[in-house]
Design a protein around this motif. Sequence first.
Motif, PDB file in Angstrom:
ATOM      1  N   LEU A  11       0.851  -1.185   0.000  1.00 26.78           N
ATOM      2  CA  LEU A  11       0.000   0.000   0.000  1.00 26.78           C
ATOM      3  C   LEU A  11       0.887   1.234   0.000  1.00 26.78           C
ATOM      4  CD1 LEU A  11      -2.825   1.344   0.411  1.00 26.78           C
ATOM      5  CD2 LEU A  11      -2.387   1.157   2.875  1.00 26.78           C
ATOM      6  N   VAL A  12       0.670   2.123  -0.943  1.00 27.66           N
ATOM      7  CA  VAL A  12       1.481   3.335  -1.039  1.00 27.66           C
ATOM      8  C   VAL A  12       0.581   4.504  -1.405  1.00 27.66           C
ATOM      9  CG1 VAL A  12       2.077   2.886  -3.454  1.00 27.66           C
ATOM     10  CG2 VAL A  12       3.574   4.329  -2.057  1.00 27.66           C
ATOM     11  N   GLN A  13       0.862   5.657  -0.859  1.00 27.65           N
ATOM     12  CA  GLN A  13       0.070   6.854  -1.143  1.00 27.65           C
ATOM     13  C   GLN A  13       0.343   7.370  -2.554  1.00 27.65           C
ATOM     14  OE1 GLN A  13      -2.417   8.100   0.868  1.00 27.65           O
ATOM     15  NE2 GLN A  13      -1.956   6.184   1.952  1.00 27.65           N
ATOM     16  N   PRO A  14      -0.615   8.058  -3.141  1.00 24.36           N
ATOM     17  CA  PRO A  14      -0.367   8.645  -4.467  1.00 24.36           C
ATOM     18  C   PRO A  14       0.900   9.488  -4.479  1.00 24.36           C
ATOM     19  CG  PRO A  14      -2.674   8.848  -3.894  1.00 24.36           C
ATOM     20  CD  PRO A  14      -1.979   8.312  -2.671  1.00 24.36           C
ATOM     21  N   GLY A  15       1.661   9.319  -5.534  1.00 22.99           N
ATOM     22  CA  GLY A  15       2.937  10.016  -5.643  1.00 22.99           C
ATOM     23  C   GLY A  15       4.106   9.236  -5.084  1.00 22.99           C
ATOM     24  N   GLY A  16       3.825   8.156  -4.401  1.00 24.90           N
ATOM     25  CA  GLY A  16       4.875   7.353  -3.807  1.00 24.90           C
ATOM     26  C   GLY A  16       5.514   6.384  -4.789  1.00 24.90           C
ATOM     27  N   SER A  17       6.428   5.594  -4.253  1.00 26.58           N
ATOM     28  CA  SER A  17       7.193   4.667  -5.094  1.00 26.58           C
ATOM     29  C   SER A  17       7.203   3.267  -4.486  1.00 26.58           C
ATOM     30  CB  SER A  17       8.647   5.145  -5.228  1.00 26.58           C
ATOM     31  OG  SER A  17       8.722   6.399  -5.868  1.00 26.58           O
ATOM     32  N   ASN A  84       7.466   4.793  -9.863  1.00 24.89           N
ATOM     33  CA  ASN A  84       7.463   6.105  -9.215  1.00 24.89           C
ATOM     34  C   ASN A  84       6.187   6.854  -9.562  1.00 24.89           C
ATOM     35  OD1 ASN A  84      10.102   5.576  -8.285  1.00 24.89           O
ATOM     36  ND2 ASN A  84      11.021   6.489 -10.117  1.00 24.89           N
ATOM     37  N   SER A  85       5.920   7.891  -8.795  1.00 25.21           N
ATOM     38  CA  SER A  85       4.742   8.741  -9.030  1.00 25.21           C
ATOM     39  C   SER A  85       3.479   7.898  -9.203  1.00 25.21           C
ATOM     40  CB  SER A  85       4.969   9.613 -10.279  1.00 25.21           C
ATOM     41  OG  SER A  85       6.130  10.399 -10.138  1.00 25.21           O
ATOM     42  N   LEU A  86       3.284   6.996  -8.286  1.00 26.58           N
ATOM     43  CA  LEU A  86       2.165   6.060  -8.402  1.00 26.58           C
ATOM     44  C   LEU A  86       0.829   6.776  -8.290  1.00 26.58           C
ATOM     45  CD1 LEU A  86       3.750   3.119  -6.464  1.00 26.58           C
ATOM     46  CD2 LEU A  86       2.751   2.946  -8.755  1.00 26.58           C
ATOM     47  N   LYS A  87      -0.130   6.248  -9.033  1.00 30.37           N
ATOM     48  CA  LYS A  87      -1.468   6.814  -9.098  1.00 30.37           C
ATOM     49  C   LYS A  87      -2.496   5.751  -8.689  1.00 30.37           C
ATOM     50  CE  LYS A  87      -0.080   9.502 -13.172  1.00 30.37           C
ATOM     51  NZ  LYS A  87      -0.400   9.797 -14.607  1.00 30.37           N
ATOM     52  N   PRO A  88      -3.677   6.187  -8.287  1.00 30.67           N
ATOM     53  CA  PRO A  88      -4.709   5.191  -7.932  1.00 30.67           C
ATOM     54  C   PRO A  88      -4.986   4.207  -9.070  1.00 30.67           C
ATOM     55  CG  PRO A  88      -5.348   7.342  -7.127  1.00 30.67           C
ATOM     56  CD  PRO A  88      -4.098   7.554  -7.943  1.00 30.67           C
ATOM     57  N   GLU A  89      -4.876   4.660 -10.293  1.00 28.36           N
ATOM     58  CA  GLU A  89      -5.148   3.760 -11.422  1.00 28.36           C
ATOM     59  C   GLU A  89      -4.060   2.715 -11.631  1.00 28.36           C
ATOM     60  OE1 GLU A  89      -5.210   7.107 -11.416  1.00 28.36           O
ATOM     61  OE2 GLU A  89      -4.395   7.940 -13.291  1.00 28.36           O
ATOM     62  N   ASP A  90      -2.977   2.797 -10.873  1.00 27.68           N
ATOM     63  CA  ASP A  90      -1.953   1.751 -10.916  1.00 27.68           C
ATOM     64  C   ASP A  90      -2.299   0.578  -9.994  1.00 27.68           C
ATOM     65  OD1 ASP A  90       0.464   4.387 -11.012  1.00 27.68           O
ATOM     66  OD2 ASP A  90      -0.197   3.145 -12.704  1.00 27.68           O
ATOM     67  N   THR A  91      -3.358   0.724  -9.218  1.00 22.59           N
ATOM     68  CA  THR A  91      -3.781  -0.345  -8.317  1.00 22.59           C
ATOM     69  C   THR A  91      -4.124  -1.592  -9.107  1.00 22.59           C
ATOM     70  OG1 THR A  91      -4.591   1.175  -6.628  1.00 22.59           O
ATOM     71  CG2 THR A  91      -5.516  -1.046  -6.644  1.00 22.59           C
ATOM     72  N   ARG A 115       5.971 -18.869 -18.482  1.00 20.91           N
ATOM     73  CA  ARG A 115       6.032 -19.019 -17.026  1.00 20.91           C
ATOM     74  C   ARG A 115       5.523 -17.743 -16.389  1.00 20.91           C
ATOM     75  NH1 ARG A 115      11.459 -21.744 -17.413  1.00 20.91           N
ATOM     76  NH2 ARG A 115      11.041 -23.960 -17.106  1.00 20.91           N
ATOM     77  N   TRP A 116       4.691 -17.902 -15.382  1.00 18.30           N
ATOM     78  CA  TRP A 116       4.069 -16.775 -14.702  1.00 18.30           C
ATOM     79  C   TRP A 116       4.225 -16.923 -13.202  1.00 18.30           C
ATOM     80  CZ3 TRP A 116       1.238 -12.731 -17.057  1.00 18.30           C
ATOM     81  CH2 TRP A 116       1.091 -12.846 -18.436  1.00 18.30           C
ATOM     82  N   GLY A 117       4.390 -15.805 -12.544  1.00 16.97           N
ATOM     83  CA  GLY A 117       4.364 -15.796 -11.098  1.00 16.97           C
ATOM     84  C   GLY A 117       2.938 -15.697 -10.582  1.00 16.97           C
ATOM     85  N   GLN A 118       2.795 -15.689  -9.266  1.00 16.32           N
ATOM     86  CA  GLN A 118       1.474 -15.653  -8.643  1.00 16.32           C
ATOM     87  C   GLN A 118       0.959 -14.230  -8.450  1.00 16.32           C
ATOM     88  OE1 GLN A 118      -0.497 -18.454  -7.934  1.00 16.32           O
ATOM     89  NE2 GLN A 118       1.074 -19.248  -9.316  1.00 16.32           N
ATOM     90  N   GLY A 119       1.827 -13.277  -8.584  1.00 16.58           N
ATOM     91  CA  GLY A 119       1.410 -11.886  -8.494  1.00 16.58           C
ATOM     92  C   GLY A 119       1.649 -11.262  -7.136  1.00 16.58           C
ATOM     93  N   THR A 120       1.753  -9.942  -7.143  1.00 13.19           N
ATOM     94  CA  THR A 120       1.885  -9.173  -5.917  1.00 13.19           C
ATOM     95  C   THR A 120       0.953  -7.971  -6.011  1.00 13.19           C
ATOM     96  OG1 THR A 120       3.469  -8.085  -4.414  1.00 13.19           O
ATOM     97  CG2 THR A 120       3.869  -7.807  -6.770  1.00 13.19           C
ATOM     98  N   GLN A 121       0.266  -7.684  -4.920  1.00  9.64           N
ATOM     99  CA  GLN A 121      -0.756  -6.629  -4.928  1.00  9.64           C
ATOM    100  C   GLN A 121      -0.110  -5.258  -4.726  1.00  9.64           C
ATOM    101  OE1 GLN A 121      -4.334  -6.817  -5.192  1.00  9.64           O
ATOM    102  NE2 GLN A 121      -4.104  -4.579  -5.338  1.00  9.64           N
ATOM    103  N   VAL A 122      -0.491  -4.331  -5.566  1.00  8.21           N
ATOM    104  CA  VAL A 122      -0.116  -2.929  -5.409  1.00  8.21           C
ATOM    105  C   VAL A 122      -1.400  -2.130  -5.242  1.00  8.21           C
ATOM    106  CG1 VAL A 122       0.891  -0.909  -6.544  1.00  8.21           C
ATOM    107  CG2 VAL A 122       2.020  -3.145  -6.728  1.00  8.21           C
ATOM    108  N   THR A 123      -1.463  -1.363  -4.169  1.00 13.22           N
ATOM    109  CA  THR A 123      -2.658  -0.572  -3.893  1.00 13.22           C
ATOM    110  C   THR A 123      -2.263   0.880  -3.682  1.00 13.22           C
ATOM    111  OG1 THR A 123      -3.745  -2.460  -2.853  1.00 13.22           O
ATOM    112  CG2 THR A 123      -4.656  -0.282  -2.407  1.00 13.22           C
ATOM    113  N   VAL A 124      -2.877   1.750  -4.467  1.00 13.49           N
ATOM    114  CA  VAL A 124      -2.667   3.191  -4.347  1.00 13.49           C
ATOM    115  C   VAL A 124      -4.036   3.808  -4.113  1.00 13.49           C
ATOM    116  CG1 VAL A 124      -1.633   5.234  -5.384  1.00 13.49           C
ATOM    117  CG2 VAL A 124      -0.791   2.966  -6.028  1.00 13.49           C
ATOM    118  N   PRO A 125      -4.354   4.204  -2.902  1.00  8.27           N
ATOM    119  CA  PRO A 125      -5.699   4.698  -2.608  1.00  8.27           C
ATOM    120  C   PRO A 125      -5.946   6.064  -3.236  1.00  8.27           C
ATOM    121  CG  PRO A 125      -4.284   4.933  -0.699  1.00  8.27           C
ATOM    122  CD  PRO A 125      -3.489   4.189  -1.717  1.00  8.27           C
ATOM    123  N   SER A 126      -7.192   6.303  -3.540  1.00  5.53           N
ATOM    124  CA  SER A 126      -7.557   7.604  -4.123  1.00  5.53           C
ATOM    125  C   SER A 126      -7.915   8.609  -3.044  1.00  5.53           C
ATOM    126  CB  SER A 126      -8.723   7.436  -5.082  1.00  5.53           C
ATOM    127  OG  SER A 126      -9.810   6.828  -4.417  1.00  5.53           O
TER     128      SER A 126
END
Length: 126
Positions: A11-17, A84-91, A115-126
Amino acid sequence: QVQLVESGGGLVQPGGSLRLSCAASGFTLDGSGIGWFRQAPGKEREGVSCISSSGRGTSYTDSVQGRFTISRDNAKNLVYLQMNSLKPEDTAVYFCATVRRYGNACSFRMNEYTRWGQGTQVTVPS
């Protein structure tokens, strides 16, 4: 065990990395192109970035161009996605995948990736 494992999401705030890592075990990434893909709730999986086996070719989807950077460290069998400069739409859930292809090109054609991994969640709240 042959697998790809993503890490670094959170979980990262908008604008974070965040820096995502994709670790291969049981096989070498040498000789493979690597792609990062993401899937947001209710949406189709899309290509985000890819890097060629040589490392000299990279590609980014328009929405992340200039904000994300893909890199690879073959000695460590790792691929990174610096976001970088993460946005809510990057969630989304972010996946890495490999395609056996030598050269300087890469693509977002998902049916080429074997080959695929299982994934990792990225959350950028609005």
